[in-house]
Design an enzyme around this catalytic site. Structure first.
Site, PDB file in Angstrom:
ATOM      1  N   SER A   4       0.667  -1.197   0.113  1.00 25.59           N
ATOM      2  CA  SER A   4      -0.058   0.164  -0.097  1.00 25.59           C
ATOM      3  C   SER A   4       0.775   1.257  -0.097  1.00 25.59           C
ATOM      4  O   SER A   4       0.192   2.224  -0.204  1.00 25.59           O
ATOM      5  CB  SER A   4      -1.158   0.071   1.200  1.00 25.59           C
ATOM      6  OG  SER A   4      -2.012  -0.848   0.946  1.00 25.59           O
ATOM      7  N   LYS A  15      -0.285   3.804  -2.624  1.00 27.53           N
ATOM      8  CA  LYS A  15      -1.271   4.711  -2.417  1.00 27.53           C
ATOM      9  C   LYS A  15      -0.641   6.118  -2.364  1.00 27.53           C
ATOM     10  O   LYS A  15      -1.264   7.197  -2.879  1.00 27.53           O
ATOM     11  CB  LYS A  15      -2.193   4.170  -1.304  1.00 27.53           C
ATOM     12  CG  LYS A  15      -2.838   3.078  -1.535  1.00 27.53           C
ATOM     13  CD  LYS A  15      -3.902   2.944  -0.411  1.00 27.53           C
ATOM     14  CE  LYS A  15      -4.857   1.645  -0.681  1.00 27.53           C
ATOM     15  NZ  LYS A  15      -4.069   0.613  -0.077  1.00 27.53           N
ATOM     16  N   SER A  18      -5.974   3.189   4.738  1.00 25.96           N
ATOM     17  CA  SER A  18      -5.235   2.317   3.427  1.00 25.96           C
ATOM     18  C   SER A  18      -6.459   1.346   3.004  1.00 25.96           C
ATOM     19  O   SER A  18      -6.219   0.442   2.558  1.00 25.96           O
ATOM     20  CB  SER A  18      -3.940   1.401   4.087  1.00 25.96           C
ATOM     21  OG  SER A  18      -3.476   0.970   3.153  1.00 25.96           O
ATOM     22  N   LYS A  44       2.854   6.564   5.361  1.00 22.25           N
ATOM     23  CA  LYS A  44       2.126   5.645   4.886  1.00 22.25           C
ATOM     24  C   LYS A  44       2.646   4.075   5.136  1.00 22.25           C
ATOM     25  O   LYS A  44       3.679   3.756   4.977  1.00 22.25           O
ATOM     26  CB  LYS A  44       2.198   5.709   3.284  1.00 22.25           C
ATOM     27  CG  LYS A  44       1.042   4.843   2.726  1.00 22.25           C
ATOM     28  CD  LYS A  44      -0.287   5.305   2.844  1.00 22.25           C
ATOM     29  CE  LYS A  44      -1.479   3.997   2.479  1.00 22.25           C
ATOM     30  NZ  LYS A  44      -1.335   3.034   3.589  1.00 22.25           N
TER      31      LYS A  44
END
Length: 289
Positions: free
Chosen positions: A76, A79, A133, A238
């Site tokens: 992820s 993202k 997420s 993140k």
């Protein structure tokens, strides 16, 4: 009056195009080239993550590294790139999106509290994708991109090229695919690029956020538990996880008076990922002092 407008119109068009080109150039401009990770100080800390890099944001110097040039899945962390591409498109943040069956993860069967049929704004979908997420939210953002998901993927790959990421390959918006790959050193460059977007920095450095899903308010909590924790000053963050990628973290934080980027790829678990970050932070504080 009509004549004046007719004369001014070509000038206004030229000015608008010039402004748009300047903005696009600023958004696509890659961060300053980072030194070769192999030339950095070897990472001697007992960290768990298999691929690590720590970069001084002011100078671009790599402070610590471990196998930072290996190409591996990034889950992820993708993202961050998805968010940049979505913001580059400058679509209205209040436009309503609907989660569809196409957004359900049938590759990894990841869970989501966002049900099929849920309506939400593009802004709230962005918050869900970055704070929680959420894969369905990221998928919906890509589907609603001008030209649809295929156009989004082309824009995503164009962004990779614009940032000069020669060892990064992204095939979809969520990071669920193991074909979304990069290196620790290039994830650090992705993080630096994302930090130039105030909205991404604001969202990912918030401990919690509130979104409206089909008119009902829902509170989100950042997947990085260090955000908002005592003694941590995190400017962007993140996390990511798949079986292939392990536990991942990309984070820009303050260490004393300097900003640094920390990337951890393929840690064995969330606890190891947090412990690694804490060890690096402690080592940096000793170096600074």
């Amino acid at each position: 009056m009509n004549t004046a407008h007719a004369l001014l119109r070509p000038l206004l068009i030229v000015l608008a195009l010039s402004a748009a080109l300047a903005e696009a150039k600023a958004a696509a401009e890659p961060p300053a080239p980072a030194p070769d990770a192999a030339a950095a100080q070897p990472l001697r800390l007992p960290v768990n993550a298999k691929h690590v890099v720590v970069v001084d944001d002011a100078t671009g110097n790599v402070l610590m590294a471990r196998d930072a040039a290996a190409i591996v899945p990034i889950a992820s962390l993708t993202k961050l790139m998805t968010a940049m591409v979505i913001l580059d498109a400058r679509q209205h943040p209040a436009e309503r999106l609907r989660i569809s069956d196409d957004d359900v993860d049938r590759l990894k069967h990841s869970k989501s509290f966002v049900r099929v049929g849920t309506e939400l704004s593009r802004q709230d979908a962005l918050e869900l994708a970055l704070v929680s997420s959420d894969n369905r939210a990221a998928s919906a953002l890509a589907r609603a991109y001008p030209g649809g998901e295929s156009a989004f993927v082309r824009a995503l790959q164009a962004k990779v090229r614009a940032l000069g990421l020669r060892n990064t390959s992204l095939q979809e918006p969520t990071g669920l695919s193991p074909q979304n790959t990069s290196t620790a050193i290039e994830v650090a460059r992705i993080t630096a690029a994302a930090a130039r977007y105030p909205e991404i920095a604001r969202i990912t450095s918030s401990k919690r956020a509130t979104v409206a899903l089909s008119g009902r308010t829902r509170e989100l909590h950042n997947t990085n538990r260090l955000v908002g924790a005592k003694g941590w000053n995190i400017l962007l963050s993140k996390t990511g996880y798949t079986d292939e990628a392990g536990r991942c973290l990309a984070m820009r934080m303050m260490s004393g008076a300097r900003a640094v980027t920390v990337v951890l790829l393929d840690a064995d678990g969330s606890a190891h990922r947090l412990r690694d970050a804490a060890l690096i932070r402690k080592s940096l504080s000793r170096t600074t002092s």
